[in-house]
Design a protein around this motif. Structure first.
Motif, PDB file in Angstrom:
ATOM      1  N   UNK A  46       0.839  -1.205   0.000  1.00 32.02           N
ATOM      2  CA  UNK A  46       0.000   0.000   0.000  1.00 32.02           C
ATOM      3  C   UNK A  46       0.875   1.257   0.000  1.00 32.02           C
ATOM      4  N   UNK A  47       1.943   1.260   0.789  1.00 33.09           N
ATOM      5  CA  UNK A  47       2.847   2.415   0.801  1.00 33.09           C
ATOM      6  C   UNK A  47       3.491   2.605  -0.571  1.00 33.09           C
ATOM      7  N   UNK A  48       3.849   1.505  -1.214  1.00 35.98           N
ATOM      8  CA  UNK A  48       4.460   1.571  -2.536  1.00 35.98           C
ATOM      9  C   UNK A  48       3.501   2.156  -3.557  1.00 35.98           C
ATOM     10  N   UNK A  49       2.279   1.680  -3.561  1.00 35.89           N
ATOM     11  CA  UNK A  49       1.310   2.111  -4.572  1.00 35.89           C
ATOM     12  C   UNK A  49       0.748   3.506  -4.308  1.00 35.89           C
ATOM     13  N   UNK A  50       0.446   3.809  -3.055  1.00 31.67           N
ATOM     14  CA  UNK A  50      -0.239   5.076  -2.754  1.00 31.67           C
ATOM     15  C   UNK A  50       0.725   6.246  -2.572  1.00 31.67           C
ATOM     16  N   UNK A  51       1.855   6.009  -1.919  1.00 33.68           N
ATOM     17  CA  UNK A  51       2.789   7.106  -1.652  1.00 33.68           C
ATOM     18  C   UNK A  51       3.940   7.166  -2.653  1.00 33.68           C
ATOM     19  N   UNK A  52       3.953   6.219  -3.589  1.00 33.06           N
ATOM     20  CA  UNK A  52       4.955   6.178  -4.661  1.00 33.06           C
ATOM     21  C   UNK A  52       6.380   6.033  -4.124  1.00 33.06           C
ATOM     22  N   UNK A  53       6.541   5.312  -2.996  1.00 34.28           N
ATOM     23  CA  UNK A  53       7.873   4.966  -2.532  1.00 34.28           C
ATOM     24  C   UNK A  53       8.367   3.811  -3.389  1.00 34.28           C
ATOM     25  N   UNK A  54       9.693   3.676  -3.498  1.00 35.62           N
ATOM     26  CA  UNK A  54      10.182   2.474  -4.161  1.00 35.62           C
ATOM     27  C   UNK A  54       9.983   1.284  -3.223  1.00 35.62           C
ATOM     28  N   UNK A  76      -3.380   1.778  17.183  1.00 35.54           N
ATOM     29  CA  UNK A  76      -2.319   1.333  16.278  1.00 35.54           C
ATOM     30  C   UNK A  76      -2.240   2.228  15.047  1.00 35.54           C
ATOM     31  N   UNK A  77      -3.400   2.595  14.517  1.00 33.12           N
ATOM     32  CA  UNK A  77      -3.432   3.507  13.375  1.00 33.12           C
ATOM     33  C   UNK A  77      -2.752   4.831  13.727  1.00 33.12           C
ATOM     34  N   UNK A  78      -3.071   5.375  14.876  1.00 29.26           N
ATOM     35  CA  UNK A  78      -2.476   6.646  15.297  1.00 29.26           C
ATOM     36  C   UNK A  78      -0.966   6.495  15.508  1.00 29.26           C
ATOM     37  N   UNK A  79      -0.543   5.384  16.146  1.00 36.64           N
ATOM     38  CA  UNK A  79       0.887   5.155  16.357  1.00 36.64           C
ATOM     39  C   UNK A  79       1.622   5.007  15.030  1.00 36.64           C
ATOM     40  N   UNK A  80       1.037   4.244  14.101  1.00 37.92           N
ATOM     41  CA  UNK A  80       1.690   4.040  12.808  1.00 37.92           C
ATOM     42  C   UNK A  80       1.786   5.345  12.023  1.00 37.92           C
ATOM     43  N   UNK A  81       0.740   6.164  12.101  1.00 42.07           N
ATOM     44  CA  UNK A  81       0.783   7.451  11.414  1.00 42.07           C
ATOM     45  C   UNK A  81       1.901   8.320  11.979  1.00 42.07           C
ATOM     46  N   UNK A  88       0.108  15.337   4.191  1.00 40.94           N
ATOM     47  CA  UNK A  88      -0.325  14.845   5.487  1.00 40.94           C
ATOM     48  C   UNK A  88      -1.653  14.105   5.350  1.00 40.94           C
ATOM     49  N   UNK A  89      -2.594  14.649   4.559  1.00 40.72           N
ATOM     50  CA  UNK A  89      -3.871  13.996   4.328  1.00 40.72           C
ATOM     51  C   UNK A  89      -3.663  12.681   3.573  1.00 40.72           C
ATOM     52  N   UNK A  90      -2.791  12.682   2.591  1.00 47.05           N
ATOM     53  CA  UNK A  90      -2.483  11.477   1.832  1.00 47.05           C
ATOM     54  C   UNK A  90      -1.846  10.421   2.736  1.00 47.05           C
ATOM     55  N   UNK A  91      -1.000  10.850   3.665  1.00 49.87           N
ATOM     56  CA  UNK A  91      -0.350   9.944   4.597  1.00 49.87           C
ATOM     57  C   UNK A  91      -1.379   9.303   5.528  1.00 49.87           C
ATOM     58  N   UNK A  92      -2.322  10.097   6.027  1.00 50.58           N
ATOM     59  CA  UNK A  92      -3.375   9.577   6.899  1.00 50.58           C
ATOM     60  C   UNK A  92      -4.226   8.564   6.152  1.00 50.58           C
ATOM     61  N   UNK A  93      -4.644   8.902   4.950  1.00 48.92           N
ATOM     62  CA  UNK A  93      -5.472   7.994   4.158  1.00 48.92           C
ATOM     63  C   UNK A  93      -4.727   6.702   3.843  1.00 48.92           C
ATOM     64  N   UNK A  94      -3.472   6.810   3.482  1.00 53.27           N
ATOM     65  CA  UNK A  94      -2.677   5.632   3.145  1.00 53.27           C
ATOM     66  C   UNK A  94      -2.495   4.725   4.352  1.00 53.27           C
ATOM     67  N   UNK A  95      -2.172   5.297   5.501  1.00 56.15           N
ATOM     68  CA  UNK A  95      -1.994   4.494   6.706  1.00 56.15           C
ATOM     69  C   UNK A  95      -3.317   3.852   7.115  1.00 56.15           C
TER      70      UNK A  95
END
Length: 181
Positions: A35-43, A110-115, A154-161
């Motif tokens: 999900x991080x790869x696809x949504x945030x475009x990380x390698x 857990x969601x809040x900690x991961x974010x 920040x909004x994209x990060x919240x949605x992705x997490x």
């Protein structure tokens, strides 16, 4: 019990719980990395690193929180918890409701900690830091643009997490349901 100051280590280790936690991590890490790869475009390497980091840190913090809260639980909840951990059985119907509520709370904590962890890792591992001389020459329009981009990220990060955590918790819930049958 083995004594370490004020803390006591049990002589019997719940190997089933340890192996189940390992299975949960081995399930959650690739899902969240994808999900991080696809949504945030990380390698792939970066998304796997972030996924491993946030899952191990949040798991460790979660277990620390559990071990600090477990001694203050009422006796009936402690016995139900021990029964569930060692024997995968719940004896009381009231406990099921408490466990469902606790599962929802664990999900959001857990969601809040991961974010927060992912945000910390992204900010602390950033390679490009603005120079002090560049900051003086910025005009208001450029500052507004950077602020709006930061809010969007920040909004994209919240949605992705949220998506990654939901998918991993869904797969973990399916594993728990299958292991109880």
């Amino acid at each position: 019990m083995l004594e370490l100051g004020d803390y006591a280590l049990p002589r019997i280790l719940p190997f089933g719980v340890i192996l189940l936690e390992l299975l949960f991590l081995l399930t959650a890490i690739p899902i969240e990395a994808y999900v991080l790869n696809k949504r945030l475009k990380f390698d792939k390497k970066t998304s796997m690193f972030y996924s491993i980091s946030i899952n191990l840190f949040s798991s460790t913090l979660g277990w620390m929180l559990f071990f600090f809260l477990e001694p203050i639980l009422p006796i009936n909840l402690k016995s139900e918890l021990i029964s569930y951990i060692f024997f995968h059985s719940i004896r009381s119907g009231n406990t099921r409701g408490i466990m469902i509520f606790t599962a929802f709370m664990i999900f959001f904590i857990t969601f809040f900690m991961k974010f927060l962890l992912l945000r910390f890792f992204v900010l602390s591992l950033q390679e490009s830091f603005p120079k002090l001389s560049d900051q003086k020459s910025e005009n208001n329009r450029l500052k507004w643009r950077r602020t709006s981009i930061a809010r969007l990220q920040n909004t994209n990060l919240v949605t992705t997490i949220l998506i990654a955590n939901s998918l991993s918790y869904s797969s973990i819930s399916i594993i728990i349901l299958l292991s109880n049958k």
